[in-house]
Scaffold this motif. Structure first.
Motif, PDB file in Angstrom:
ATOM      1  N   ILE A  73       0.845  -1.188   0.000  1.00  0.00           N
ATOM      2  CA  ILE A  73       0.000   0.000   0.000  1.00  0.00           C
ATOM      3  C   ILE A  73       0.884   1.243   0.000  1.00  0.00           C
ATOM      4  O   ILE A  73       1.721   1.425   0.886  1.00  0.00           O
ATOM      5  N   LEU A  74       0.707   2.082  -1.002  1.00  0.00           N
ATOM      6  CA  LEU A  74       1.474   3.321  -1.097  1.00  0.00           C
ATOM      7  C   LEU A  74       0.794   4.445  -0.324  1.00  0.00           C
ATOM      8  O   LEU A  74       1.463   5.244   0.330  1.00  0.00           O
ATOM      9  N   SER A  75      -0.518   4.518  -0.401  1.00  0.00           N
ATOM     10  CA  SER A  75      -1.240   5.562   0.316  1.00  0.00           C
ATOM     11  C   SER A  75      -2.724   5.247   0.344  1.00  0.00           C
ATOM     12  O   SER A  75      -3.219   4.416  -0.436  1.00  0.00           O
ATOM     13  N   LYS A  76      -3.420   5.901   1.255  1.00  0.00           N
ATOM     14  CA  LYS A  76      -4.876   5.834   1.317  1.00  0.00           C
ATOM     15  C   LYS A  76      -5.409   7.230   1.060  1.00  0.00           C
ATOM     16  O   LYS A  76      -4.949   8.201   1.664  1.00  0.00           O
ATOM     17  N   CYS A  77      -6.384   7.344   0.160  1.00  0.00           N
ATOM     18  CA  CYS A  77      -6.958   8.632  -0.198  1.00  0.00           C
ATOM     19  C   CYS A  77      -8.409   8.690   0.263  1.00  0.00           C
ATOM     20  O   CYS A  77      -9.217   7.836  -0.116  1.00  0.00           O
ATOM     21  N   CYS A  78      -8.705   9.679   1.074  1.00  0.00           N
ATOM     22  CA  CYS A  78     -10.065   9.885   1.572  1.00  0.00           C
ATOM     23  C   CYS A  78     -10.683  11.086   0.863  1.00  0.00           C
ATOM     24  O   CYS A  78     -10.062  11.679  -0.027  1.00  0.00           O
ATOM     25  N   ASP A 177      -5.751   8.889  15.423  1.00  0.00           N
ATOM     26  CA  ASP A 177      -6.212   7.747  14.632  1.00  0.00           C
ATOM     27  C   ASP A 177      -5.367   7.672  13.367  1.00  0.00           C
ATOM     28  O   ASP A 177      -4.961   8.698  12.820  1.00  0.00           O
ATOM     29  N   ILE A 178      -5.122   6.457  12.898  1.00  0.00           N
ATOM     30  CA  ILE A 178      -4.439   6.276  11.623  1.00  0.00           C
ATOM     31  C   ILE A 178      -5.460   5.806  10.586  1.00  0.00           C
ATOM     32  O   ILE A 178      -6.513   5.270  10.953  1.00  0.00           O
ATOM     33  N   PRO A 179      -5.196   5.986   9.297  1.00  0.00           N
ATOM     34  CA  PRO A 179      -6.189   5.644   8.269  1.00  0.00           C
ATOM     35  C   PRO A 179      -6.249   4.161   7.917  1.00  0.00           C
ATOM     36  O   PRO A 179      -7.078   3.771   7.095  1.00  0.00           O
ATOM     37  N   PHE A 180      -5.380   3.336   8.519  1.00  0.00           N
ATOM     38  CA  PHE A 180      -5.270   1.940   8.128  1.00  0.00           C
ATOM     39  C   PHE A 180      -5.790   0.989   9.198  1.00  0.00           C
ATOM     40  O   PHE A 180      -5.673   1.270  10.396  1.00  0.00           O
ATOM     41  N   ASN A 181      -6.335  -0.157   8.763  1.00  0.00           N
ATOM     42  CA  ASN A 181      -6.543  -1.266   9.694  1.00  0.00           C
ATOM     43  C   ASN A 181      -5.226  -2.020   9.827  1.00  0.00           C
ATOM     44  O   ASN A 181      -4.220  -1.646   9.226  1.00  0.00           O
ATOM     45  N   ARG A 182      -5.211  -3.086  10.624  1.00  0.00           N
ATOM     46  CA  ARG A 182      -3.949  -3.771  10.904  1.00  0.00           C
ATOM     47  C   ARG A 182      -3.301  -4.343   9.641  1.00  0.00           C
ATOM     48  O   ARG A 182      -2.093  -4.210   9.429  1.00  0.00           O
ATOM     49  N   GLN A 183      -4.084  -5.029   8.809  1.00  0.00           N
ATOM     50  CA  GLN A 183      -3.507  -5.611   7.603  1.00  0.00           C
ATOM     51  C   GLN A 183      -2.997  -4.519   6.669  1.00  0.00           C
ATOM     52  O   GLN A 183      -1.922  -4.642   6.072  1.00  0.00           O
ATOM     53  N   GLN A 184      -3.747  -3.437   6.537  1.00  0.00           N
ATOM     54  CA  GLN A 184      -3.331  -2.343   5.673  1.00  0.00           C
ATOM     55  C   GLN A 184      -2.057  -1.681   6.196  1.00  0.00           C
ATOM     56  O   GLN A 184      -1.181  -1.309   5.405  1.00  0.00           O
ATOM     57  N   LEU A 185      -1.948  -1.556   7.524  1.00  0.00           N
ATOM     58  CA  LEU A 185      -0.734  -0.966   8.095  1.00  0.00           C
ATOM     59  C   LEU A 185       0.480  -1.840   7.791  1.00  0.00           C
ATOM     60  O   LEU A 185       1.550  -1.338   7.433  1.00  0.00           O
ATOM     61  N   ALA A 186       0.309  -3.157   7.911  1.00  0.00           N
ATOM     62  CA  ALA A 186       1.400  -4.073   7.584  1.00  0.00           C
ATOM     63  C   ALA A 186       1.785  -3.956   6.107  1.00  0.00           C
ATOM     64  O   ALA A 186       2.970  -3.934   5.759  1.00  0.00           O
TER      65      ALA A 186
END
Length: 223
Positions: A73-78, A177-186
């Protein structure tokens, strides 16, 4: 398009423009909206694009995948965030990323190539947009630089601390808060989820962090 104005007004791409100018620009860049369901692809690696996407509702993940399904994952866009700016600004560039919907979302496509030619009306907001686009591109490079900093650390612990420290500074708080769940953070930090969970448990026992789902509280102390 008027219903998207609350999002567009605070977007760095439209900074300094009035509502009427924003609506005029949307026509100039052939703005079009699409809706995507969770987990569906918006852009795929190997394609090219002349448009950049602005998330107006929901969220998307910018990822890289290999043939065996390993995901980075490079980034999360909201809502309010852009994706594929660099590719849209460079005609013919082949995407080495994919963009997928992290949840049901709406995307506003903007053809930035329309900004690369002289505006027949020589409108002032056309020049503002070009300056704003440069800032958007620069910000995206800074975001990727942050990721390189984190994943460049040698250990899982160092990667986690680097990321959490940066998020704390970015949000100006030790509780965030961070934008990721655990799997996404990994996947974002390019580490094994089980190893990451074990390290988070150690960090909690050492009193350096408290965490519940995607919420973190950091404790500053001498190690």
């Amino acid at each position: 398009m008027e219903k998207y104005l609350p999002i567009l007004r605070v977007s760095p791409f439209f900074k300094g423009l009035s509502d009427s100018e924003i609506l005029s620009v949307l026509h100039c860049v052939n703005a079009a909206t699409i809706s995507k369901k969770r987990n569906s692809y918006i852009l795929r690696a190997g394609d090219s694009t002349e448009v950049m996407g602005l998330v107006v509702s929901g969220s998307v993940l910018v990822i890289q995948e290999d043939l065996w399904g390993h995901r980075n994952i490079l980034s999360k866009c909201c809502a309010g965030d852009f994706f594929a700016e660099l590719y849209a600004a460079s005609p013919g560039s082949i995407l080495n990323i994919s963009v997928i919907a992290d949840e049901d979302c709406e995307i506003l496509y903007l053809n930035v190539q329309r900004l690369m030619v002289s505006c027949p009306a020589a409108c002032e907001h056309h020049q503002k947009l070009i300056r704003n686009l440069v800032r958007v591109l620069a910000n995206k490079l800074l975001v990727f630089n942050d990721k390189i900093t984190h994943v460049g650390k040698r250990t899982t612990r160092d990667k986690l601390l680097s990321y959490l420290s940066a998020e704390s500074v970015r949000q100006s708080s030790l509780s965030f808060d961070i934008p990721f769940n655990r799997q996404q953070l990994a996947d974002y930090l390019c580490i094994d989820r089980a190893a990451m969970s074990a390290e988070l448990s150690k960090l909690q026992k050492e009193g350096l962090i408290k965490t519940n789902r995607n919420h973190f509280e950091l404790t500053v102390c001498n190690q």
